[in-house]
Design a protein around this motif. Structure first.
Motif, PDB file in Angstrom:
ATOM      1  N   TYR A  24       2.156  -5.605   0.541  1.00 12.85           N
ATOM      2  CA  TYR A  24       1.519  -4.359   0.578  1.00 12.85           C
ATOM      3  C   TYR A  24       2.471  -3.333  -0.508  1.00 12.85           C
ATOM      4  N   PHE A  25       1.811  -2.416  -1.052  1.00 13.07           N
ATOM      5  CA  PHE A  25       2.578  -1.301  -1.603  1.00 13.07           C
ATOM      6  C   PHE A  25       1.504   0.149  -1.864  1.00 13.07           C
ATOM      7  N   SER A  26       2.148   0.993  -2.042  1.00  9.42           N
ATOM      8  CA  SER A  26       1.527   2.284  -1.718  1.00  9.42           C
ATOM      9  C   SER A  26       1.939   2.972  -3.943  1.00  9.42           C
ATOM     10  N   LEU A  27       0.934   3.320  -3.647  1.00  9.67           N
ATOM     11  CA  LEU A  27       0.420   4.061  -4.896  1.00  9.67           C
ATOM     12  C   LEU A  27       0.588   5.257  -5.178  1.00  9.67           C
ATOM     13  N   ASP A  28       0.672   6.642  -5.625  1.00  8.93           N
ATOM     14  CA  ASP A  28       0.688   7.809  -5.488  1.00  8.93           C
ATOM     15  C   ASP A  28      -0.843   7.855  -7.264  1.00  8.93           C
ATOM     16  N   ASN A  29      -1.189   9.839  -7.086  1.00  9.42           N
ATOM     17  CA  ASN A  29      -2.158  10.238  -7.757  1.00  9.42           C
ATOM     18  C   ASN A  29      -2.589   8.947  -9.031  1.00  9.42           C
ATOM     19  N   ALA A  53      -3.999   8.502  -4.658  1.00  4.18           N
ATOM     20  CA  ALA A  53      -3.847   7.955  -3.548  1.00  4.18           C
ATOM     21  C   ALA A  53      -4.304   6.546  -3.057  1.00  4.18           C
ATOM     22  N   ARG A  54      -3.022   5.489  -3.132  1.00  3.17           N
ATOM     23  CA  ARG A  54      -4.025   4.021  -2.764  1.00  3.17           C
ATOM     24  C   ARG A  54      -3.109   2.844  -2.020  1.00  3.17           C
ATOM     25  N   LEU A  55      -3.581   2.406  -1.497  1.00  2.00           N
ATOM     26  CA  LEU A  55      -2.789   1.325  -0.669  1.00  2.00           C
ATOM     27  C   LEU A  55      -3.213  -0.256  -1.928  1.00  2.00           C
ATOM     28  N   VAL A  56      -2.327  -0.970  -1.925  1.00  2.00           N
ATOM     29  CA  VAL A  56      -2.937  -2.261  -2.436  1.00  2.00           C
ATOM     30  C   VAL A  56      -2.389  -2.847  -1.851  1.00  2.00           C
ATOM     31  N   ILE A  57      -2.838  -4.303  -1.056  1.00  2.00           N
ATOM     32  CA  ILE A  57      -2.615  -5.113   0.009  1.00  2.00           C
ATOM     33  C   ILE A  57      -2.553  -6.388  -1.331  1.00  2.00           C
ATOM     34  N   ASP A  58      -2.078  -7.353  -1.731  1.00  2.00           N
ATOM     35  CA  ASP A  58      -1.890  -8.602  -2.095  1.00  2.00           C
ATOM     36  C   ASP A  58      -2.087 -10.069  -0.922  1.00  2.00           C
ATOM     37  N   LEU A  59      -3.477 -11.005  -1.352  1.00  2.00           N
ATOM     38  CA  LEU A  59      -3.426 -11.491  -0.200  1.00  2.00           C
ATOM     39  C   LEU A  59      -2.398 -12.872  -0.896  1.00  2.00           C
ATOM     40  N   ALA A  60      -1.977 -13.460  -0.557  1.00  2.00           N
ATOM     41  CA  ALA A  60      -1.658 -14.972  -1.093  1.00  2.00           C
ATOM     42  C   ALA A  60      -3.058 -16.052  -0.550  1.00  2.00           C
ATOM     43  N   ASP A  61      -2.749 -17.339  -1.171  1.00  2.00           N
ATOM     44  CA  ASP A  61      -4.278 -18.543  -1.253  1.00  2.00           C
ATOM     45  C   ASP A  61      -5.408 -17.736  -0.720  1.00  2.00           C
ATOM     46  N   THR A  62      -5.439 -16.594  -1.327  1.00  2.00           N
ATOM     47  CA  THR A  62      -6.757 -16.335  -0.858  1.00  2.00           C
ATOM     48  C   THR A  62      -7.929 -16.389  -2.336  1.00  2.00           C
ATOM     49  N   ASP A  63      -9.511 -16.418  -2.288  1.00  2.00           N
ATOM     50  CA  ASP A  63     -10.242 -16.548  -2.633  1.00  2.00           C
ATOM     51  C   ASP A  63     -10.396 -14.481  -3.552  1.00  2.00           C
ATOM     52  N   ASN A  64     -10.221 -14.312  -4.288  1.00  2.00           N
ATOM     53  CA  ASN A  64     -10.170 -13.307  -5.473  1.00  2.00           C
ATOM     54  C   ASN A  64     -11.384 -12.537  -5.437  1.00  2.00           C
ATOM     55  N   GLY A  65     -12.917 -13.607  -4.907  1.00  2.00           N
ATOM     56  CA  GLY A  65     -14.160 -12.772  -5.578  1.00  2.00           C
ATOM     57  C   GLY A  65     -15.260 -12.663  -4.522  1.00  2.00           C
ATOM     58  N   ALA A 100      -8.873   9.512  -0.466  1.00  2.00           N
ATOM     59  CA  ALA A 100      -8.917  10.743  -0.189  1.00  2.00           C
ATOM     60  C   ALA A 100      -7.733  11.351  -0.605  1.00  2.00           C
ATOM     61  N   ARG A 101      -7.020  11.219   0.247  1.00  2.00           N
ATOM     62  CA  ARG A 101      -5.004  11.346  -0.399  1.00  2.00           C
ATOM     63  C   ARG A 101      -3.951  10.879   0.591  1.00  2.00           C
ATOM     64  N   LYS A 102      -2.518  11.006   0.613  1.00  2.00           N
ATOM     65  CA  LYS A 102      -1.851  10.071   0.813  1.00  2.00           C
ATOM     66  C   LYS A 102      -1.544   9.824   2.224  1.00  2.00           C
ATOM     67  N   ALA A 103      -1.711   8.374   2.827  1.00  2.00           N
ATOM     68  CA  ALA A 103      -1.476   8.801   4.352  1.00  2.00           C
ATOM     69  C   ALA A 103      -0.598   7.043   4.513  1.00  2.00           C
TER      70      ALA A 103
END
Length: 444
Positions: A50-55, A57-69, A103-106
């Motif tokens: 996972y990694f965070s993004l600003d502006n 605020a978002r948290l991005v999680i990558d799940l291996a071997d997982t259905d994206n649908g 809604a804000r960085k966490a």
């Protein structure tokens, strides 16, 4: 040739689908104290980064071997921190990318949870909120934590823990009653009683139907500088026969284990030892001193817990029969704060049809809460924490030695206090006093 290409593409698609072994079956988010917990229900154990993004605020999680649908549009989201949970373009065809919009960085804390009972694999995301909104459980409670910035003595803080919650219903009665609803109702009755008492304030580990981890509950109590943690539950058994309440304290074996863990966590010694931690943690040869201080703290908490549990049992007997007539010891995670007296109250067997019926009666739940509150008052009247309003009042109280011909009514008139006040201060159940008996006379 075209048929071969189409056939190859189909085989490749099927292979990709077969390769994506994991699936997301549900998503929910709810506030809990200073954080919001997001839970992803999964088919198998997750592999993630996972990694965070600003502006924004978002948290991005990558799940291996997982259905994206999977469908995330029906995610159960409460609170004001998490705005939406959605899919995004994955790293590759065998993975899924989940984006949590905030809604804000966490600050995120992410960990997998193994299957437990009816619940399968889960990925838990705790978003630690630097500015929790007014709806957050701890923010909604006005608590005086110390005397440095206040002109009056601080309140006694009672942490009230309603067992289970959210995706953890607890025990389920034969008529379909969920333990999590019963415990929250009793906890709210107790909260109301505590907050109505001058010099006391309540802190709830949860105020709604959401899940709070077992280890997180004593953390909430410690962060609130609680003087007591009382956890409320309803018992259950495989047959309908057992009934009655019981009160539990931490077992000595679990206490020793927790003491060892605290000793290893030198970076957290300051939470318990204050300024002394700086000296102790910088000198390995002084470990025995830390062990002594922490051991004394744990011993005091366990002794106080046992004393309080006896008082709770005495009061509960006026409301329900007791399954256990004395405090019971067990290895319970919710009771492991080494510096806070902690007890767990089983209010009855929800698996017993009659007790399930009783627990569904609001007046009965209120009576259970009142009995716990009376025990808490009795305990703190006898040993009020230093620096509290009750401790200040006790230091100003008079001690009167009963002489021949004196009665409670006579003493109440003489000192201009209510008979009930004298009885409460001295833990008296009747109106009779003995010659030579020493009574505490509260100053009004």
């Amino acid at each position: 040739m075209l048929r071969i290409i189409v056939y190859t593409i189909c085989l490749w698609s099927l292979a990709c689908a077969a390769w994506a072994q994991n699936q997301i079956s549900g998503v929910r988010a709810a506030p809990s104290g200073d954080r919001t917990r997001v839970v992803l229900d999964l088919k198998t154990a997750p592999e993630f980064t996972y990694f965070s993004l600003d502006n924004p605020a978002r948290l991005v999680i990558d799940l291996a071997d997982t259905d994206n649908g999977s469908d995330l549009s029906q995610a159960d989201i409460t609170g004001d921190l998490v705005k939406r949970v959605r899919h995004s373009t994955p790293k590759n065809s065998q993975s899924a990318r989940i984006v949590i919009e905030m809604a804000r960085k966490a600050k995120p804390s992410i960990f997998p949870v193994e299957p437990d009972g009816p619940y399968g694999h889960r990925l838990v995301v705790d978003l630690i909120d630097p500015n929790p909104g007014p709806a957050a459980p701890l923010a909604s409670t006005s608590v005086v934590l110390d005397t440095k910035n206040n002109s009056r003595d601080r309140d006694i803080i009672v942490a009230i823990d309603a067992g289970h919650g959210g995706n953890d219903p607890g025990s389920i009665g034969r008529a379909g009653t969920y333990e999590k609803h019963i415990t929250l109702s009793i906890a709210k009755y107790l909260e109301k009683l505590v907050n109505a008492e001058s010099g006391m304030r309540a802190v709830m580990t949860r105020e709604g139907d959401y899940y709070v981890g077992l280890n997180r509950r004593p953390e909430i109590a410690r962060k609130s500088k609680a003087d007591l943690l009382i956890s409320i539950h309803a018992d259950a058994f495989t047959t309908a026969g057992p009934r009655g309440g019981s009160v539990w304290v931490l077992s000595m074996r679990r206490a020793d284990t927790e003491l060892g863990r605290w000793l290893e966590r030198t970076e957290q010694h300051s939470e318990l030892l204050g300024g002394a931690a700086e000296v102790i943690s910088d000198n390995a040869s002084e470990r025995y001193l830390a062990e002594t201080i922490l051991g004394l703290s744990m011993d005091h908490s366990m002794s106080a817990s046992y004393d309080l549990s006896q008082k709770v049992i005495k009061e509960l007997r006026g409301v329900t029969r007791m399954h256990k007539s004395s405090p019971q010891a067990a290895s319970l995670a919710v009771l492991t704060a080494p510096d806070i007296p902690s007890i767990l109250v089983e209010t009855g067997f929800i698996s017993n049809p009659q007790e399930e019926k009783n627990l569904n009666w609001s007046e009965y739940r209120e009576r259970l809460a009142t009995s716990m509150f009376e025990a808490i008052k009795t305990y703190f009247r006898q040993v009020p924490p230093d620096g509290t309003l009750w401790a200040s009042q006790k230091s100003r109280n008079l001690i009167h030695k009963v002489r021949s011909g004196e009665s409670l009514s006579l003493l109440a008139q003489r000192y201009n206090v209510k008979i009930s006040t004298i009885k409460a201060a001295n833990n008296l159940s009747g109106d009779t006093v003995q010659i030579g008996q020493e009574l505490t006379i509260p100053r009004t």
